[in-house]
Design an enzyme around this catalytic site. Structure first.
Site, PDB file in Angstrom:
ATOM      1  N   GLY A 288      71.555 -16.289  32.275  1.00  0.00           N
ATOM      2  CA  GLY A 288      72.332 -15.152  31.799  1.00  0.00           C
ATOM      3  C   GLY A 288      73.026 -14.468  32.965  1.00  0.00           C
ATOM      4  O   GLY A 288      72.511 -14.469  34.087  1.00  0.00           O
ATOM      5  N   GLY A 289      74.219 -13.901  32.714  1.00  0.00           N
ATOM      6  CA  GLY A 289      74.942 -13.227  33.790  1.00  0.00           C
ATOM      7  C   GLY A 289      75.191 -14.159  34.953  1.00  0.00           C
ATOM      8  O   GLY A 289      75.707 -15.275  34.775  1.00  0.00           O
ATOM      9  N   ASP A 290      74.825 -13.717  36.163  1.00  0.00           N
ATOM     10  CA  ASP A 290      75.011 -14.563  37.350  1.00  0.00           C
ATOM     11  C   ASP A 290      73.672 -15.070  37.871  1.00  0.00           C
ATOM     12  O   ASP A 290      73.488 -15.273  39.073  1.00  0.00           O
ATOM     13  CB  ASP A 290      75.761 -13.792  38.450  1.00  0.00           C
ATOM     14  CG  ASP A 290      75.005 -12.552  38.916  1.00  0.00           C
ATOM     15  OD1 ASP A 290      74.022 -12.170  38.241  1.00  0.00           O
ATOM     16  OD2 ASP A 290      75.388 -11.960  39.942  1.00  0.00           O
ATOM     17  N   GLU A 291      72.729 -15.285  36.944  1.00  0.00           N
ATOM     18  CA  GLU A 291      71.407 -15.778  37.312  1.00  0.00           C
ATOM     19  C   GLU A 291      71.196 -17.189  36.760  1.00  0.00           C
ATOM     20  O   GLU A 291      71.581 -17.504  35.630  1.00  0.00           O
ATOM     21  CB  GLU A 291      70.314 -14.842  36.770  1.00  0.00           C
ATOM     22  CG  GLU A 291      70.368 -13.442  37.380  1.00  0.00           C
ATOM     23  CD  GLU A 291      69.279 -12.539  36.848  1.00  0.00           C
ATOM     24  OE1 GLU A 291      68.644 -12.917  35.829  1.00  0.00           O
ATOM     25  OE2 GLU A 291      69.048 -11.475  37.438  1.00  0.00           O
TER      26      GLU A 291
END
Length: 375
Positions: A288-291
């Site tokens: 999710g996101g930048d993970e």
């Protein structure tokens, strides 16, 4: 009974009369070809064509008198109509249809079956033995893409005495659904349906359900499922594992200044680099996101996991050209080694996440390992 002689032969007369009752035209000819006796069916159907009679369906010697010729009755009009309708329906079906008799003769094979299976029309028009059809298919490698158990089934005759179905991958890449239903008295009715598009759609749906739409990496659900399987394998005495948790450094500034469209393209570029650097055997997922997360199996010590983490850091740190922009991000990596003790996927991820925050605190591009507690 009518004839060229008087009915002095009671046996012949009785036979001709019996044939009349079932609609079979019959006559008795002497050795010179002269019609000596005939029945009413012969007179009505063939008498007017005395000069150009069709060849008899059956001819039997009659000792001392000549030979008995028989012509089968034509099918009733209703039967002919039904036969024509059935043939038309078979030829227009989207399914291939093959019917094999109890004697293993291919009695019916429609146009669609010939097309779907690339069978020679001349071979199928000859009503061949089923074994001859199978021999042709083996000769053109028809079953080369089939699993061994299906190949064995075909070698053993390819017909069961109970309903069954299976999907078969053809050499040209199409997937054919094969369904078989036994026929009373022996034989089988088999249908062939091209389900290639359906299989493609099913595979697409499975991919969508298990992959991140933006990066095409596995999603969180897949990571958790694979991690649970890997933990079970460790409990069964197989090799150890490590989980990495990755968080991009500097991505928020790019996303905020250049917008989400550029940010999304940057994430997709980073994902491709992570996948290439990790290799096909290693699972990379977007959390999710930048993970992101990486599941590395077959490791019991930190060194192999740290080496992979450093390759990932190097790959992500390379500049990315997007339109007129040359962009660069980094990544911080936390690693958790499985300690061999009972645990859950969430617990292992929490340890990797904790190590990732330690790496972030150490500075851009850092790697930290959460080691199992000493026993």
């Amino acid at each position: 009974m009518e004839g060229g002689t008087s009915l002095e032969q009671p046996l012949v007369a009785s036979v001709l009369a019996s044939l009349d009752r079932i609609g079979v035209a019959a006559c008795l000819r002497d050795d010179h070809g002269t019609v000596m006796l005939h029945n009413t069916a012969w007179q009505q159907r063939l008498g007017p064509a005395a000069g150009a009679l069709p060849a008899p369906d059956t001819e039997l010697p009659w000792p001392g008198m000549g030979r008995l010729q028989l012509w089968q009755p034509p099918p009733p009009e209703a039967l002919r109509e039904q036969s024509a309708l059935l043939e038309a329906a078979l030829e227009r079906m989207q399914q291939g249809v093959i019917m094999v008799s109890a004697k293993r003769i291919v009695e019916v094979c429609n146009r669609r079956a010939i097309e779907l299976l690339d069978l020679p029309p001349a071979l199928m028009a000859a009503r061949p033995p089923f074994e001859e059809v199978l021999a042709y298919q083996w000769s053109v490698q028809e079953f080369s893409a089939s699993p061994p158990e299906l190949q064995d089934f075909v070698r053993q005759g390819g017909i069961l005495d109970q309903p069954h179905s299976y999907d078969r991958l053809r050499p040209d890449g199409r997937v054919i659904e094969v369904r078989s239903v036994p026929i009373d008295g022996g034989g089988v009715l088999r249908t062939y349906t091209d389900i290639t598009e359906r299989k493609r759609q099913e595979a697409l749906l499975r991919h969508v359900a298990s992959h991140d739409a933006l990066t095409a990496l596995a999603n969180r659900a897949v990571l958790m499922e694979r991690l649970a399987q890997a933990l079970q394998a460790c409990a069964d005495g197989q090799d150890g594992l490590a989980v990495m948790y990755l968080d991009l450094d500097g991505f928020k500034a790019i996303n905020d200044s250049l917008g989400h469209a550029v940010g999304d393209r940057m994430l997709a570029a980073v994902a491709a680099r992570l996948r290439d650097a990790a290799g096909e055997a290693t699972l990379v997922a977007r959390m999710g996101g930048d993970e992101f997360a990486v599941l590395l199996q077959g490791v019991r010590e930190a060194a192999p996991a740290v080496a992979l983490a450093q390759r990932l850091v190097a790959a992500v740190s390379e500049p990315v050209a997007l339109d007129a922009h040359c962009l660069q991000v980094g990544v911080s990596v936390g690693i958790a080694l499985h300690d061999g003790q009972p645990g859950t996927p969430d617990q292992l991820l929490q340890r990797a996440d904790r190590a990732m925050y330690q790496a972030k605190a150490a500075g851009r591009g850092s790697v930290r390992v959460d080691l199992p507690p000493a026993v």
